[in-house]
Scaffold this active site. Sequence first.
Site, PDB file in Angstrom:
ATOM      1  CE  LYS A  97      -7.411  -6.512   7.404  1.00  8.47           C
ATOM      2  NZ  LYS A  97      -6.280  -7.078   6.648  1.00  8.47           N
ATOM      3  N   GLY A 158       3.325  -6.461   5.855  1.00  7.71           N
ATOM      4  CA  GLY A 158       4.316  -6.828   4.843  1.00  7.71           C
ATOM      5  C   GLY A 158       5.754  -6.841   5.319  1.00  7.71           C
ATOM      6  CB  ALA A 185      -0.538  -6.763   9.510  1.00  8.03           C
ATOM      7  N   GLY A 186       2.191  -8.470   9.589  1.00  8.58           N
ATOM      8  CA  GLY A 186       3.540  -8.423  10.121  1.00  8.58           C
ATOM      9  C   GLY A 186       4.163  -9.773  10.435  1.00  8.58           C
ATOM     10  CG  ASN A 207      -2.540 -11.665   1.465  1.00  7.05           C
ATOM     11  OD1 ASN A 207      -3.490 -11.014   1.093  1.00  7.05           O
ATOM     12  ND2 ASN A 207      -1.861 -12.388   0.583  1.00  7.05           N
ATOM     13  CB  SER A 208       2.808 -10.443   2.730  1.00  5.97           C
ATOM     14  OG  SER A 208       1.982  -9.337   2.532  1.00  5.97           O
TER      15      SER A 208
END
Lengths: 260, 75
Positions: A97, A158, A185-186, A207-208
């Site tokens: 990645k 995040g 992301a996001g 993830n987050s």
Amino acid sequence: MSYVLDGKTFNSRFFIGSSLYPSPQHLQDSVKASGAQVITVGLRRLNPQAGGGNAYWSMIQDTGCQLLPNTAGCYTAQEAIATAQMAREIFGTDWIKLETLGDDYNLQPNPFELLKAAEVLVKEGFKVFAYTTDDLVLALKLYDLGVTAIMPWAAPIGTALGPINLYALEAIRVRLPDAFLVVDAGLGVPSHAAKVMELGYDACLLNSAVAQAADPVKMAKAFASAIEAGRWCYEAGPIPSRPTAQASTPTLGTPFWHQA
Amino acid sequence: MSCQQCATIVVSFNGESFAIHQGMMLADFLQGRGYAADQRMACAINTQFVPKGQYVSRELQNGDRIDVVAPVQGG
């Protein structure tokens, strides 16, 4: 739902990150609940007396997932290339990645360093999963270089803002119908994931939003359902939206109807 | 009387400075830092990857910046 990537068949379109969980047990349980078959991992300086990452390695191996090492924290192409090469030696995979930071405020990828690194790594046989913004021209250039996947952000990492520019994400899908596209992301809530999957994205990387939820395991299940629902929707072909109402019950033979 | 083995050079290891004997090989340096041969780690010097097979033959130079990394959580 199944698809082939780098010659391997996968059934889940949920890529999961391995960071930020409250405990190793939460990580393991969340990965299981997600059904993910691809997991991201990282590299950092570690004190050898602390075990040098062997304990973490064993836990990740136990998930049975395909590993996707990242180059998180790299600013230049050279840093990212060296990190990718170290990752290949450690993790025994060509998958990478590719991340190149361009700005500390929103952790926006640096497109110039990204392209330079992608070009080198593709030539070295890496399977490059390029983390990028939602810029169409950059996505086109990455595709021309032969990356394995293009991974535009939905929003800065995040933030949990969800897709802040659906038009841009859709444009990438339309212009690159054969590319493997992952939103990375996001994303904050499952409906965000469903929305981008409905556009025809091939997978979501989370993830987050999972790891930092009050109940990561339950949230992993929620995202898994949303990703699957979004994909089914895309494959089913949704009806176009329209500004005027259209009755679903036939109007012909409506009782009590009288010509004016 | 000069002694090459007595001369020292300074290298950086994971951001910390170390004075070492001139002529020291990377493999000996890493062993001295506590890394085991079977440890899951990788190394770069001056932002250039150094494959494991080259540790024994890579002589450290004054000012080298050595980075050793291991697997961690990642998003």
